[in-house]
Design a protein around this motif. Structure first.
Motif, mmCIF file in Angstrom:
data_model
loop_
_atom_site.group_PDB
_atom_site.id
_atom_site.type_symbol
_atom_site.label_atom_id
_atom_site.label_comp_id
_atom_site.label_asym_id
_atom_site.label_seq_id
_atom_site.Cartn_x
_atom_site.Cartn_y
_atom_site.Cartn_z
ATOM 1 N N THR A 5 0.853 -1.187 0.000
ATOM 2 C CA THR A 5 0.000 0.000 0.000
ATOM 3 C C THR A 5 0.888 1.236 0.000
ATOM 4 O OG1 THR A 5 -1.770 -1.151 1.179
ATOM 5 C CG2 THR A 5 -1.800 1.254 1.235
ATOM 6 N N SER A 7 1.290 5.286 0.098
ATOM 7 C CA SER A 7 0.656 6.570 0.393
ATOM 8 C C SER A 7 0.896 7.533 -0.766
ATOM 9 C CB SER A 7 1.223 7.165 1.683
ATOM 10 O OG SER A 7 0.918 6.332 2.786
ATOM 11 N N GLN A 151 -5.847 8.730 -1.408
ATOM 12 C CA GLN A 151 -4.786 8.944 -0.430
ATOM 13 C C GLN A 151 -3.748 7.827 -0.457
ATOM 14 O OE1 GLN A 151 -6.991 9.332 3.280
ATOM 15 N NE2 GLN A 151 -7.223 11.540 2.994
ATOM 16 N N SER A 152 -4.120 6.688 -1.057
ATOM 17 C CA SER A 152 -3.178 5.576 -1.180
ATOM 18 C C SER A 152 -3.662 4.664 -2.294
ATOM 19 C CB SER A 152 -3.091 4.788 0.131
ATOM 20 O OG SER A 152 -4.314 4.144 0.419
#
Length: 542
Positions: A5, A7, A151-152
């Motif tokens: 993941t 950011s 946002q990610s």
């Protein structure tokens, strides 16, 4: 599978246009830029879990790298299968066909169409829906919303895939099929057209030059025209796709396909000339000493489509983009079928095609197609022309002359003012809009305005509405001028001015510029284009 993941920060300029997201190549190469947009697309479509997608592009610079990124994001979203063109290549119509043929949930097409390619040129990415057509305005709005909120994003930590060998493989539990980009499309064309008649045409000495413009249609044209239909080797030129399109501009029009035009206007011209663009969805048709405008080509194909097996029982209707000339309207009236006028953008034809309301569609920007896919299709148009010539035993010029004699001629031209400062272009359009109510009855350059509006469209199938699609000004005597801002550029704004004058009777051989001079002068006078933009002449006239 390891999923990472990452950011990220939202980019505020990822709003898709009429053909997806188009920016400078270097913009797409900025870290997270491509990843954000792809992840946002998955968000907008409800995720990728268990879904099948088609993936490919026109081979321009950054095509391969972008495909690897999309594969890894698709795997991280749980996609079950991705079908990729060998070498990362798929023409846009071929991708549309594969989506439909395999019942895929959609497809990612990497292209900026007719825009130049290279690290300092243009790149693009669009998502096509399960019907094979470009994402609807509602879906593109969802994609844009997701790009602003991101946002990610998740991406699979896997090695790059070998795109050069046809076959099947697995990465992170996702099946990848690398397929021959031409085979299924070629089979489809054989179902639509009388290949035996076209073979006989070439066998009888018919000559042709097809300029693939160093773009994706090269492999398709070599396979179909030369290998299958028997056109002599060398019929297809510039047939090897290049990352920068041979440092050219892959737009099939008389300006950018100048070598072809020079040949076709010479004493050594073959019987027919044709060209296609970067991703294979546009076309240009030329006869000996005869240029067929895209608007006329649409009308002529519709009028003669019954000569091809796929359309032998007639057509359900015709659709054209608003700036396209009204030549197709006259054909529809003669055939007793409807003609729909839509905003620019192939996605507006999709609902009509899906509902069976139309069979053939076209845009003045050199795009024509039919219900066989949900995209415009350059090579399809070329093959339909060949089928018509074989069936009617006529030249390109003969088909054109016969058409004008029957339907009259819509003299037509498009003037492009490129890379105009956006604020200046917006000011000019605003100036036009403030005059709409007052224009009817005014006389400019000897022409009386009968109607003026800002074109709006309500889809007759799903009821979706689209406003502010271009300023239309109609004049007595069959003249029309249209102003709109194009959504396909990557720098500033492109103002397109479309000029049209219908001539019913006569020899229809007058110079285009002479016939259109009055409407051109009137349009420039009304718009104050030169005064507002500082541009006295267009960059391109087609």
């Amino acid at each position: 599978m390891t999923v990472t993941t990452i950011s990220t920060t939202a980019f505020d300029h990822q709003k898709p246009g009429t053909s997806g997201l188009r920016k400078k190549t270097r913009a797409f190469m900025v870290p997270h830029y491509l990843e954000n947009y792809v992840a946002a697309t998955f968000t907008a479509i409800g995720g990728g879990a268990g879904k099948c997608f088609v993936l490919g592009g026109d081979g321009r610079f950054f095509n391969r790298e972008a495909i690897q990124t999309i594969l890894k994001i698709a795997a991280a979203h749980g996609a079950a299968r991705v079908i990729v063109g060998q070498g990362g290549l798929l023409s846009t119509p071929a991708a549309s066909h594969l989506i439909r043929h395999h019942g895929a949930d959609g497809g990612f097409i990497l292209s900026a169409s007719h825009n130049p390619g290279g690290i300092d040129a243009d790149f693009g990415l669009k998502f096509n829906a399960a019907n094979g057509g470009p994402a609807s305005e509602a879906l593109t709005a969802k994609i844009h919303e997701a790009t602003l909120a991101i946002q990610s994003y998740d991406i699979a930590d896997v090695d790059d895939v070998n795109l050069d060998n046809i076959g099947q493989m697995q990465i992170a539990g996702m099946r990848i099929d690398v397929v021959d980009p031409v085979a299924d499309y070629s089979d489809l064309m054989a179902e639509l057209f009388d290949f035996d008649a076209i073979r006989a045409l070439f066998a009888g000495g018919f000559t042709m030059r097809f300029d693939a413009m160093h773009a994706v249609t090269g492999p398709y044209a070599h396979r179909i025209l030369e290998d299958i239909l028997g056109a002599p080797k060398g019929t297809v030129v510039n047939g090897i796709p290049s990352e920068d399109f041979g440092k050219g501009h892959p737009d099939p029009n008389p300006i950018w396909a100048k070598d072809l035009m020079d040949l076709m206007m010479s004493d050594t011209a073959p019987d027919m000339g044709a060209a296609s663009d970067g991703d294979g969805d546009r076309n240009m048709i030329v006869g000996k000493g005869t240029y067929i405008t895209p608007s006329d080509s649409l009308a002529m194909l519709a009028a003669n489509a019954h000569h091809a097996p796929a359309y032998k029982d007639g057509i359900a209707g015709i659709a054209r983009s608003m700036p396209t000339s009204a030549a197709a309207d006259r054909v529809a009236e003669a055939l007793g079928v409807p003609c729909f006028e839509t905003p620019t953008g192939w996605k507006f034809f999709g609902t009509l095609l899906d509902a069976g309301r139309v069979t053939i569609c076209g845009e003045e920007s050199a795009g024509t197609g039919s219900h066989h896919v949900r995209e415009k299709d350059g090579l399809w148009a070329v093959l339909l022309w060949l089928n018509i010539l074989a069936a009617r035993d006529m030249t390109v010029a003969g088909v054109q002359a016969d058409h004008w004699q029957r339907f009259g001629r819509n003299y037509y031209a498009r003037h492009d003012y490129e890379a105009v400062e956006t604020a200046r272009a917006d000011k000019m359009m605003a100036h036009l809009r403030t005059q709409l109510d007052d224009l009817p009855g005014q006389v400019h350059a000897g022409l009386t305005v009968t109607k003026a509006d800002d074109f709006a469209y309500t889809d007759p199938v799903d009821g979706a509405t689209s406003a502010a699609q271009g300023i239309r000004i109609f004049f007595e005597g069959g003249a029309r001028a249209v102003f709109r801002l194009s959504g396909t550029g990557t720098e500033g704004a492109t103002i397109r001015l479309y000029l049209e004058q219908f001539v019913g009777e006569g020899d229809h051989a007058a110079p285009v510029a002479d016939v259109l001079e009055a409407v051109r002068t009137a349009a420039l006078e009304i718009s104050a284009l030169a005064e507002t933009t500082g541009r006295s002449v267009p960059d391109v006239e087609t």
